[in-house]
Each structure stands twice: as structure tokens, then as C-alpha cells.
Design a protein around this motif. Structure first.
Motif, PDB file in Angstrom:
ATOM      1  N   ALA A  18       0.831  -1.206   0.000  1.00 42.93           N
ATOM      2  CA  ALA A  18       0.000   0.000   0.000  1.00 42.93           C
ATOM      3  C   ALA A  18       0.865   1.256   0.000  1.00 42.93           C
ATOM      4  CB  ALA A  18      -0.934  -0.004   1.207  1.00 42.93           C
ATOM      5  N   ASN A  22       0.960   4.015  -3.265  1.00 44.43           N
ATOM      6  CA  ASN A  22       0.626   5.426  -3.102  1.00 44.43           C
ATOM      7  C   ASN A  22       1.830   6.346  -3.248  1.00 44.43           C
ATOM      8  OD1 ASN A  22      -2.391   5.798  -2.161  1.00 44.43           O
ATOM      9  ND2 ASN A  22      -1.660   3.909  -1.211  1.00 44.43           N
ATOM     10  N   LEU A  35      -6.822  10.012   0.099  1.00 42.51           N
ATOM     11  CA  LEU A  35      -6.598   8.760   0.809  1.00 42.51           C
ATOM     12  C   LEU A  35      -6.839   8.921   2.301  1.00 42.51           C
ATOM     13  CD1 LEU A  35      -5.764   5.820   0.769  1.00 42.51           C
ATOM     14  CD2 LEU A  35      -3.365   6.535   0.862  1.00 42.51           C
ATOM     15  N   ARG A 238      -0.257  11.260   3.521  1.00 37.13           N
ATOM     16  CA  ARG A 238      -0.806  10.140   2.754  1.00 37.13           C
ATOM     17  C   ARG A 238      -0.053   8.839   3.008  1.00 37.13           C
ATOM     18  NH1 ARG A 238       1.613  10.381  -3.393  1.00 37.13           N
ATOM     19  NH2 ARG A 238       3.175  12.015  -3.036  1.00 37.13           N
ATOM     20  N   ALA A 242      -1.720   5.538   3.873  1.00 34.27           N
ATOM     21  CA  ALA A 242      -1.496   4.357   3.034  1.00 34.27           C
ATOM     22  C   ALA A 242      -1.278   3.110   3.885  1.00 34.27           C
ATOM     23  CB  ALA A 242      -0.299   4.589   2.119  1.00 34.27           C
ATOM     24  N   ASP A 245      -4.495   2.087   5.152  1.00 34.51           N
ATOM     25  CA  ASP A 245      -5.293   1.566   4.039  1.00 34.51           C
ATOM     26  C   ASP A 245      -4.987   0.087   3.817  1.00 34.51           C
ATOM     27  OD1 ASP A 245      -7.191   2.038   1.937  1.00 34.51           O
ATOM     28  OD2 ASP A 245      -5.540   1.956   0.505  1.00 34.51           O
TER      29      ASP A 245
END
Length: 341
Positions: A18, A22, A35, A238, A242, A245
């Protein structure tokens, strides 16, 4: 045979994937990227209500900023005598709250009791010159590897709410506790009276991902300001998003914690079968056997890594050791440890 800490493990492959996925193109800075919004929305779905989410670099920061956001002059923070916020964070909570005092409470198998909380509140009534109880901080799972059931959390927060205390949960090992309980994230947190959670990912397969998840924003005003001036507002936010995520996708975080807990259970059962007593029940991913000095030295000579926890209640040649399993602990390491023992 690495059982020193789950912090010694690396990051899981889906989390690293991930991050790589990203690391392309451009994205708005300081958490204004899509995100971060998506991860915040996913956490809201997971906790069954809208939440505010503030990423930090460390669990210490998440805990300290949670306390700072509810701080009041002369404030007292009630927590356990073994809590990370009390024992291991170099006075961070006291520093960021400009002097709130941590009040350690005695524990039973690592968990504070309703009587302990009530006793401190009774000893510090409204108008007392000794301090003003402001917050209750529970560690889930506890530093002794035990977990609070939703009913136990509710009993503690209920007493705290009678004096309008902010209820915080240090969830550095929240995933391990949740898997052990078989409960939903909501049942263990806001539905049981928790106002804010330090949601940890680092110990369970992330690289550097912690978050303050706020269920009742009115109880923690100015948290956004505290995070910014403490230096925990990531410009490239982010990359924390990530990690979360990859961590949360497809219940990966539960899968990682399930493996860690299973390895701890296997380790605990093997130790008990070999005749070694355990200081606390194995309920998450930590095991606390009582070992004699010769056994501990033999294990370390064979390459095992673990820490001495305490000598309380032990014979002169014994100590309680702390063994921590992780998402990356191989079953072979557990079996080799038991064979050497």
C-alpha cells in the motif's frame, strides 16, 4: 526466537504494498489528500459512527496529545500502575499537559478495578486541594497481556463519567484485544463509554502508523492545535494513511493479530505443559512465565530474546519473564523455544 517485543517485527507485505502503491503522482499535503479522507471514512464505518482521526508518528504521541487536549490546571490522570503512559513515556503526558499528574492505580492481572477508580475519586472530591481528576486511561490489551471485556470497560467508565472524566483507551495492542474478545470495535470503545482511542498499528504490522480516533470531539477541544505544535502533523500524511489503508483492507489487521495471539496461546500452553507457572492468563499476544535463572540463561544462549518483567512473588532464583509474539512470529520459533526449555 525473538520474543522481546512485537515492535521488533517489520511491516506486513500488504502494508508495504500500500505504501508503494501510493508513492506515485502528487497528493495534497497535511492530511488534505483523498486517501486520508478514505481511511477516516473507513474507520468511521468500522466504529459504526463518524469519528475524527489524527495521525501521529508514535503511540506515545497519541497518548500524550489525547491527554493534552483534555488537560485542566491541577488535573489528575487515573491509569494503571503498569500503564505505558505512566511507566514508559518519559513524562510525555505530564509535559504536554503542562503538569497534569499521573495517578497509578493498583491492578489485578494488569487491569484496574472499579474500586480503585472510585477510591481515587473519593479521595479527591470536588474542591479538593490535592488535584482535580480529569481523565481515566485504560490500556487495551493491558501491559500484562490481559484484556478488558466491554462490561469491564463500561463499569470503569461509568464511575469516571460520574465525575465528568474524559475516558481514554491506549490501544497500542487494540487489534490483539479485539480478536481475543470476539467483539466489535464499537462495543469495546464508545459503546462502553470511551471518548478517545489511541489506535495502534505499529505493533501489529505497520511501519509507523498510529492514530488518535475521537468519538466525542467536544471532550477534546483544540486537539488539532496540539498535534500541529507538537510536530506530529505529517506533511506527507498520505503515507500514514497508506499504511492504514493496507492494514484495514480485507480485515488484514485482524488476520495479523489472530496469528500473534495464536502463537502466544501455543507458547503459553507449552510452558504450562512443561510445568512452568504463568503469572497472568494468556489473553492476547503476551506471555509471562516464571522461569528459573538457569532456564533463562540456557534459552538466551540458544538465541532467544525476551525481557525480565518482575521478581514479585518469585523465589530468589526465579523471575517473571515477558514473551511477546507478533504477526511475524513463526510457529517454529515457538516450538524451538519450548524444546530448548
Amino acid at each position: 526466537m525473538i520474543f522481546a517485543s512485537d515492535n521488533w517485527a517489520g511491516a506486513s507485505q500488504p502494508v508495504m504494498d500500500a505504501l508503494a502503491a501510493n508513492n506515485t503522482d502528487f497528493a495534497a499535503a497535511y492530511g488534505r489528500d483523498p486517501l486520508t479522507d478514505r481511511v477516516t471514512e473507513r474507520l468511521g464505518e468500522m466504529f459504526e459512527r463518524p469519528v475524527e482521526v489524527y495521525f501521529t508518528a508514535t503511540g506515545t504521541a497519541a497518548n500524550a496529545l489525547s491527554m493534552a487536549a483534555c488537560a485542566r490546571p491541577g488535573g489528575l490522570v487515573l491509569t494503571s500502575e503498569t500503564a505505558h503512559v505512566y511507566c514508559d513515556e518519559w513524562g510525555a503526558a505530564e509535559f504536554f499537559t503542562h503538569g497534569m499528574k499521573i495517578v497509578p492505580l493498583p491492578t489485578v492481572a494488569g487491569k484496574i478495578t472499579p474500586d480503585g477508580v472510585a477510591g481515587v475519586l473519593d479521595a479527591n472530591p470536588e474542591g479538593s486541594r490535592f488535584g482535580r481528576p480529569v481523565a481515566l486511561s485504560l490500556t487495551q490489551a493491558s501491559e500484562c497481556g490481559t484484556v478488558y471485556t466491554p462490561e469491564e470497560v463500561r463499569a470503569l467508565t461509568g464511575i469516571a463519567a460520574s465525575r465528568d472524566l474524559v475516558c481514554h483507551m491506549d490501544g497500542a495492542r487494540f487489534a490483539n484485544a479485539l480478536v481475543s474478545l470476539g467483539a466489535t470495535p464499537a462495543e469495546v470503545t464508545w459503546k462502553a463509554g470511551i471518548d478517545v482511542l489511541s489506535f495502534g498499528g505499529t505493533k501489529n504490522g505497520c511501519w509507523c502508523a498510529e492514530a488518535v480516533v475521537v468519538f466525542n470531539p467536544d471532550r477534546l477541544p483544540d486537539l488539532v492545535t496540539h498535534r500541529s505544535r507538537s510536530g506530529h502533523l505529517f506533511s506527507k500524511s498520505r503515507f500514514v494513511a497508506a499504511q492504514f489503508d493496507g492494514y484495514l483492507a480485507n480485515d488484514h489487521w485482524r488476520e495479523l493479530a489472530t496469528h500473534a495471539n495464536a502463537m502466544a496461546t501455543r507458547l503459553g500452553e507449552g510452558l504450562a505443559a512443561a510445568g512452568h507457572r504463568l503469572a497472568y492468563p494468556v489473553e492476547a499476544n503476551e506471555v509471562f512465565p516464571v522461569l528459573d535463572t538457569a532456564s533463562a540463561e540456557r534459552l538466551r544462549a540458544a538465541g532467544a530474546r525476551f525481557y525480565e518483567w518482575s521478581r514479585e512473588g518469585c523465589a530468589p532464583d526465579e523471575a517473571i519473564m515477558r514473551l511477546v509474539t507478533s504477526f511475524a512470529t513463526p510457529q517454529d520459533s515457538v516450538d524451538r523455544f519450548l524444546a530448548h526449555l
